[in-house]
Scaffold this active site. Structure first.
Site, PDB file in Angstrom:
ATOM      1  CG  ASP A   1      -1.990  -1.058   1.177  1.00 21.10           C
ATOM      2  OD1 ASP A   1      -1.769  -2.101   0.537  1.00 21.10           O
ATOM      3  OD2 ASP A   1      -3.049  -0.871   1.807  1.00 21.10           O
TER       4      ASP A   1
ATOM      5  CE  LYS B   1      -5.446   2.022   2.512  1.00 20.79           C
ATOM      6  NZ  LYS B   1      -4.306   1.364   3.166  1.00 20.79           N
TER       7      LYS B   1
ATOM      8  CE  LYS C   1      -6.914  -1.341   2.615  1.00 21.00           C
ATOM      9  NZ  LYS C   1      -5.545  -1.838   2.912  1.00 21.00           N
TER      10      LYS C   1
END
Length: 329
Positions: A166, A229, A265
């Site tokens: 991430d 995300k 996400k």
């Protein structure tokens, strides 16, 4: 209740979908993106009242939400012991008696998300589980460390055993409209990840406008992001429904033009089961059922799991239990 099949609950994206390789930077496409903020707000505001599920359907949806959680600990006081307890919960997210009553077996969360230094304890605790480890990287959460160090951090986390990374983007590139710089950054991060899947964290609460969110989403997908995300969870504003709508439509447009599916996400502030259901409903409406699986959708959360387990116990027993009965560790 429909029991998810093994293929539906396998977590690693690369097992089910061709990876998004990225495309050449198309600035005409990027600059043509706009966002009708009032209309987006109305759409997001009315969704919770128009879409609801009850009884056994709700229980099934909550189980699906649970399988899409990136169970996360990103605190300065993380220890190997805390990570081991978190991983134990990841392997057995719902009490065995409740799973038996629901007719579900082998249900796990989507992944465990930790800092680089906690990858080794997580690997040890998750051995044999097939649960991926996601590591936050690239100067998380601000993304302001030297570029060479951010790339080296990604490479170190992949070498340590993380199968998902991430990363955080440089918000200044978005705020100044320097789209080539953001594209080049994303391409470099993608290369550093190698075979590990990369989730691009936009930090949407710091991007200034929904139009910027749309453009940053598209640039990151052009650069090869496997997921986009919303947030690090450290910003003052994290995942919201308007931001989610904008990002989902960017994913839909990218898939329509390129044929590649990119995951989504939301992270930060999603702690209630009812909120998770609203996100699932929006994804079903905007992207379809294919995105309602852990290889293309994740919640960045920790406390959400406890509330989902409470709701599942209520479905099975008819009563609500105290929160301590579903402790994280």
């Amino acid at each position: 209740m429909q029991t998810p099949t093994t293929d539906q609950t396998r977590q690693l994206p690369q097992l089910l979908e061709p990876r998004n390789p990225g495309i050449d930077l198309d600035l005409d496409w990027v600059r043509g993106l706009q966002a009708n903020t009032p209309a987006i707000g109305r759409r997001a505001q009315t969704l919770p009242g128009r879409r609801s599920v009850k009884k056994e359907v709700q229980a099934a949806w909550l189980c699906r939400a649970l399988s899409c959680i990136d169970l996360t600990t990103l605190s300065g006081d993380d220890t190997p012991g805390r990570v081991h307890r978190l991983c134990a919960k990841a392997r057995q997210p719902v009490r065995a008696d409740l799973l038996h009553a629901l007719g579900l077996h082998g249900l796990t969360v989507g992944a465990v998300c930790v800092y680089h230094d906690m990858i080794a304890p997580a690997l040890d605790a998750l051995q044999g589980s097939n649960i991926p480890i996601a590591a936050v990287s690239a100067g998380f959460p601000a993304g302001l460390s030297p570029f060479s160090l951010r790339v080296a951090e990604i490479e170190a986390s992949v070498a340590a055993g993380a199968s998902e990374i991430d990363i955080v983007i440089s918000r200044r590139h978005v705020l100044t409209g320097n789209w080539p710089a953001l594209y080049d950054e994303m391409r470099a991060f993608r290369r550093a990840c190698g075979n590990a899947h990369v989730k691009a964290i936009l930090a949407t609460g710091e991007l200034g406008s929904l139009r910027n969110v749309a453009r940053a989403s598209l640039i990151c997908m052009m650069g090869g992001a496997d997921f986009i995300k919303t947030s690090t969870g450290k910003e003052s504003v994290n995942a919201t429904l308007p931001v989610t709508l904008v990002m989902l439509r960017a994913i839909r447009d990218y898939h329509t033009r390129t044929g590649f599916r990119v995951g989504y996400k939301p992270a930060g502030g999603i702690s209630k089961a009812k909120d998770a259901l609203v996100y699932l409903a929006m994804i079903k409406e905007e992207l379809g059922d294919r995105w309602l699986r852990p290889d293309l959708f994740r919640f960045g959360a920790s406390s959400l799991l406890g509330d989902i387990e409470r709701q599942l116990e209520h479905y099975v027993t008819g009563t609500y239990s105290a929160g301590w009965r579903h402790a994280m560790g």
